[in-house]
Design a protein around this motif. Structure first.
Motif, PDB file in Angstrom:
ATOM      1  N   VAL A   5      34.186  36.213  42.916  1.00 43.04           N
ATOM      2  CA  VAL A   5      34.106  36.507  41.477  1.00 43.04           C
ATOM      3  C   VAL A   5      33.672  37.947  41.244  1.00 43.04           C
ATOM      4  CG1 VAL A   5      32.955  35.889  39.316  1.00 43.04           C
ATOM      5  CG2 VAL A   5      33.775  34.097  40.841  1.00 43.04           C
ATOM      6  N   GLU A   6      32.747  38.446  42.054  1.00 44.67           N
ATOM      7  CA  GLU A   6      32.360  39.859  41.940  1.00 44.67           C
ATOM      8  C   GLU A   6      33.549  40.768  42.222  1.00 44.67           C
ATOM      9  OE1 GLU A   6      27.582  40.061  42.988  1.00 44.67           O
ATOM     10  OE2 GLU A   6      29.042  40.372  44.598  1.00 44.67           O
ATOM     11  N   SER A   7      34.355  40.409  43.216  1.00 46.47           N
ATOM     12  CA  SER A   7      35.516  41.217  43.576  1.00 46.47           C
ATOM     13  C   SER A   7      36.574  41.196  42.475  1.00 46.47           C
ATOM     14  CB  SER A   7      36.116  40.703  44.887  1.00 46.47           C
ATOM     15  OG  SER A   7      37.309  41.382  45.203  1.00 46.47           O
ATOM     16  N   VAL A   8      36.779  40.028  41.875  1.00 47.86           N
ATOM     17  CA  VAL A   8      37.835  39.865  40.866  1.00 47.86           C
ATOM     18  C   VAL A   8      37.406  40.424  39.511  1.00 47.86           C
ATOM     19  CG1 VAL A   8      39.188  38.166  39.554  1.00 47.86           C
ATOM     20  CG2 VAL A   8      38.859  37.863  42.022  1.00 47.86           C
ATOM     21  N   HIS A   9      36.161  40.130  39.108  1.00 44.74           N
ATOM     22  CA  HIS A   9      35.731  40.445  37.738  1.00 44.74           C
ATOM     23  C   HIS A   9      34.711  41.575  37.647  1.00 44.74           C
ATOM     24  CE1 HIS A   9      37.828  36.969  36.084  1.00 44.74           C
ATOM     25  NE2 HIS A   9      37.314  36.230  37.056  1.00 44.74           N
ATOM     26  N   GLY A  10      34.115  41.979  38.755  1.00 46.10           N
ATOM     27  CA  GLY A  10      33.074  42.993  38.714  1.00 46.10           C
ATOM     28  C   GLY A  10      31.692  42.376  38.736  1.00 46.10           C
ATOM     29  N   LYS A  11      30.709  43.123  39.237  1.00 44.68           N
ATOM     30  CA  LYS A  11      29.373  42.577  39.459  1.00 44.68           C
ATOM     31  C   LYS A  11      28.585  42.317  38.187  1.00 44.68           C
ATOM     32  CE  LYS A  11      28.697  44.266  44.166  1.00 44.68           C
ATOM     33  NZ  LYS A  11      27.762  44.902  45.113  1.00 44.68           N
TER      34      LYS A  11
ATOM     35  N   GLY B 129      26.893  36.109  36.548  1.00 46.41           N
ATOM     36  CA  GLY B 129      25.579  35.630  36.116  1.00 46.41           C
ATOM     37  C   GLY B 129      25.465  34.121  36.198  1.00 46.41           C
ATOM     38  N   SER B 130      26.537  33.428  35.840  1.00 50.02           N
ATOM     39  CA  SER B 130      26.531  31.968  35.878  1.00 50.02           C
ATOM     40  C   SER B 130      26.341  31.449  37.303  1.00 50.02           C
ATOM     41  CB  SER B 130      27.841  31.436  35.289  1.00 50.02           C
ATOM     42  OG  SER B 130      27.882  30.034  35.345  1.00 50.02           O
TER      43      SER B 130
END
Length: 228
Positions: free
Chosen positions: A122-128, A134-135
């Motif tokens: 998710v960090e890779s796809v959407h950014g940290k 956060g979820s």
């Protein structure tokens, strides 16, 4: 009109399975989902097959049939990785499902590992700084707190609060629980001033949120703030 192997038949069975589960008829839900799975397998629609496997896993989890849930989640993930690669949001969804069921089973280290796999994707796809990050961090922080890993929980939940603030979601109801737990962690670590500051922050947010805030959480925060 369409025949038993038309895609709409599989879609209908899948939706019926969802409706039956929502109505509490888990056995009926499984029957519908198994029919959806057969249709989608016959059609060779691998991604819809993976979707149905995930849904079947959810129902088994609801029935406390955890090993069956894991089996279906693993099958779902294998299909999605083969079709989409390992760095896809739907693969993260499967990792989250695995983490949830392993948490139910009290296999906390394995649950954290699954959540962490989802986090990396998710960090890779959407950014940290995306709220989806956060979820996941919130789930990880709560699990770390349950397992007694206070330093890890503190780090995770501090990141959660920062992400929600940056995203402008700091006055939404879901931000209260991480703040409440974070205050408890500071208190256990004998960081009394930090604990009171976080609880006061959470209490003021609860007041601002109003009726949407959890009343039990609001009352607990009120007692903590007024006791210091």
């Amino acid at each position: 009109l369409h025949g038993e192997t038309h895609p709409l038949v599989g879609d209908t069975y899948n939706m019926l399975g969802f409706v039956e589960a929502k109505n509490g008829n888990l056995d009926g839900s499984l029957r519908c989902l198994e029919n959806a799975l057969k249709v989608r397998q016959m059609l060779g629609d691998r991604l819809k097959e993976a979707e149905t496997l995930l849904n079947i896993g959810h129902v088994h989890r609801e029935k406390d049939q955890f090993e069956l849930a894991i089996e279906h989640y693993d099958d779902c993930m294998s299909i999605r990785i083969a079709a989409l690669g390992s760095n896809d949001a739907t693969v993260a969804e499967a990792y989250m499902a695995l983490g949830n069921v392993k948490s139910d089973m009290k296999r906390l280290d394995e649950a954290l590992s699954s959540y962490n796999e989802a986090l990396q994707i998710v960090e890779s796809v959407h950014g940290k700084d995306d709220p989806k990050v956060g979820s996941i961090l919130q789930k990880m922080g709560m699990l770390q707190f349950r397992s007694g890993s206070l330093v890890g929980a503190k780090s995770s939940l501090e990141k959660v609060v920062r992400i929600y603030r940056k995203a402008g979601k700091e006055y939404e109801p879901h931000v209260l629980k991480p703040l409440f737990i974070l205050g408890n962690i500071y208190n256990i670590l004998r960081q009394k001033d930090e604990a009171h500051s976080v609880w006061e922050d959470a209490y003021q947010r609860s007041i601002a949120i109003g009726d949407e805030a959890d009343q039990d959480m609001h009352d607990a925060l009120s007692r903590l703030v007024n006791a210091h």
